[in-house]
Design an enzyme around this catalytic site. Structure first.
Site, PDB file in Angstrom:
ATOM      1  CB  CYS A 158      43.375  31.212  31.741  1.00  0.00           C
ATOM      2  SG  CYS A 158      44.762  31.037  30.606  1.00  0.00           S
ATOM      3  CB  CYS A 190      31.580  14.562  27.716  1.00  0.00           C
ATOM      4  SG  CYS A 190      32.063  16.221  27.191  1.00  0.00           S
ATOM      5  CG  PHE A 197      49.622  38.410  26.630  1.00  0.00           C
ATOM      6  CD1 PHE A 197      50.296  37.451  25.879  1.00  0.00           C
ATOM      7  CD2 PHE A 197      50.268  38.959  27.730  1.00  0.00           C
ATOM      8  CE1 PHE A 197      51.584  37.046  26.234  1.00  0.00           C
ATOM      9  CE2 PHE A 197      51.550  38.564  28.089  1.00  0.00           C
ATOM     10  CZ  PHE A 197      52.211  37.604  27.333  1.00  0.00           C
ATOM     11  CG  ASP A 217      43.538  38.105  29.696  1.00  0.00           C
ATOM     12  OD1 ASP A 217      43.728  37.050  30.331  1.00  0.00           O
ATOM     13  OD2 ASP A 217      42.502  38.332  29.039  1.00  0.00           O
TER      14      ASP A 217
END
Length: 443
Positions: A399, A89, A305, A373
């Site tokens: 991120c 996976c 955002f 963000d």
């Protein structure tokens, strides 16, 4: 005339041979790095300090890739992955590394990449935002796999580096109530006459229950809908069908939108709306953002955002005059509804493509503080307008550390100094992480 590639005998021999290597460090994707004949060799699954036996799979001019065959001398930080699908996976790629070392690796990676853009050594706070390392995901999208020979359908995730699907019946990082639904759902979907019309299945754990959205490529028979509806009511989950145009059809008795709770606030979201998948870490991340930004009543804060208001609403709760901007119209509408649900009237929301020219936007002007963000692409275009906004503080939640490092150059050039940098471990057991950076105007 077509020409076909044929590996040279020496090259084929080099790729098939097994060699022993000493692993030095991890790269930004979590793969082990060693050296062989003057080349860097990338070895997924290998850890620093280990002696490993590998088989070369790819040879380039300056680097090579290899498959781990055997660990001759294991690192004390190596652990046995509990997931039976680990290595197949593509979801979790660091289950073999102990959690303390995962955090150390991510801090180092974040600090290294931001230091390069800052042209100086940057220290990452050791009090990172983290939470439970297993069963933390409150949302997941499962692919469907229909075996043409057996006509059996399985649910699972994409295989590492492939479009193929690995069938699973549980998931060690998915919230337990959702993980426990995978096998029963697969059994149910195999009973449907129209199972060849099924796309992905999205599972969400919200504050008001479990939600499932089943993507269909063509309408299902009424008998199939009855089976799905009975399953949903029996297990007390909200079940929706989503068609090709994104239209939603409730098959369960409850029609309430899912929501999550944050800082005493209720944030509703529609299927398809972005939310942070790690609820526990999201709570801590927002709390840290409020602390670092140190907002006071009456200050004008711009939240770019903004999504459905994950940061906007807590900022407004502190008394700030908040302007939230988001590029997805449906999420802007949901953010406005969330403000109304929570009785907050000191914030406004706008829809804008933040990768385009913002000169004509009515919300662009002098502000006290800025929070961003963005998605993985970052906020480079938005930050070009810093001179017009002139915030005293900029809080950047990222991120993608590479985008944060690139965008921070614009902040440095505009007279900002990086005063705090912290790790947000949103995705334990993977090499992925988030960073939080606070920039303050020097002059």
């Amino acid at each position: 005339m077509a020409q076909f590639f044929k590996a040279k005998p020496n090259q084929a021999k080099k790729l098939s041979q097994k060699i022993a290597l000493k692993v030095q460090r991890l790269d930004h994707l979590g793969a082990g790095i060693a050296e062989h004949q003057g080349k860097v060799v990338f070895i997924p699954g290998a850890l620093p300090g280990e002696t490993v036996e590998v088989q070369l799979t790819e040879q380039k001019k300056n680097y090579a890739r290899a498959k781990l065959q055997r660990v001759s001398e294991a690192s004390p930080d190596r652990q046995t992955p509990p997931c039976p699908w680990y290595g197949k996976c593509g979801g979790c790629d660091l289950q073999h590394l102990s959690l303390p070392r995962q955090l150390e690796y991510k801090r180092q990676a974040l600090g290294d990449i931001v230091s390069r853009s800052a042209a100086q050594t940057v220290t990452v706070n050791t009090d990172e935002v983290s939470g439970d390392s297993w069963h933390y995901r409150r949302r997941a999208r499962l692919a469907t796999l229909l075996d043409k020979e057996t006509n059996q359908l399985a649910l699972g995730f994409r295989e590492e580096g492939s479009k193929s699907v690995v069938g699973i019946d549980s998931c060690a990082v998915l919230a337990r109530p959702l993980s426990e639904l995978i096998s029963p759902f697969a059994t149910l979907l195999n009973r449907l006459k129209g199972k060849q019309r099924l796309g992905h299945l999205e599972l969400t754990q919200a504050a008001n229950g479990l939600f499932a959205v089943l993507r269909v490529t063509a309408p299902l028979a009424q008998s199939d809908k009855k089976l799905l509806s009975a399953f949903a009511d029996e297990r007390q989950i909200a079940l929706l069908l989503q068609g090709n145009e994104g239209e939603l059809e409730f098959l369960s008795s409850g029609h309430e939108l899912p929501y999550y709770q944050l800082d005493g606030l209720k944030l509703a979201f529609a299927p398809g709306n972005f939310i942070q998948v790690n609820g526990e870490v999201n709570q801590a991340m927002v709390a840290q953002a409020m602390n670092w930004l140190d907002v006071h009543a009456g200050e004008r804060v711009l939240d770019l955002f903004c999504g459905v208001g994950n940061f906007s609403l807590p900022l407004a709760k502190q008394g700030a005059e908040v302007v939230g901007v988001e590029g997805v119209p449906e999420m802007v509408a949901q953010a406005k509804q969330n403000a109304a649900i929570n009785g907050l009237d000191n914030l406004s929301f706008y829809c804008a493509d933040l990768s385009e020219d913002l000169a004509a936007e009515p919300w662009l002007g002098k502000i006290d503080k800025l929070l961003l963000d963005p998605a993985r692409a970052g906020a480079y275009e938005s930050l070009k307008w810093l001179k017009k906004m002139k915030p005293a503080k900029v809080l950047y939640v990222s991120c993608n550390p590479a985008s944060l490092a690139r965008d921070s150059v614009l902040l440095f050039e505009a007279g900002y100094q990086l005063t705090r940098l912290g790790l947000v471990d949103m995705f334990p057991q993977t090499h992925h992480s988030e960073g939080m950076a606070l920039f303050e105007l020097v002059n």
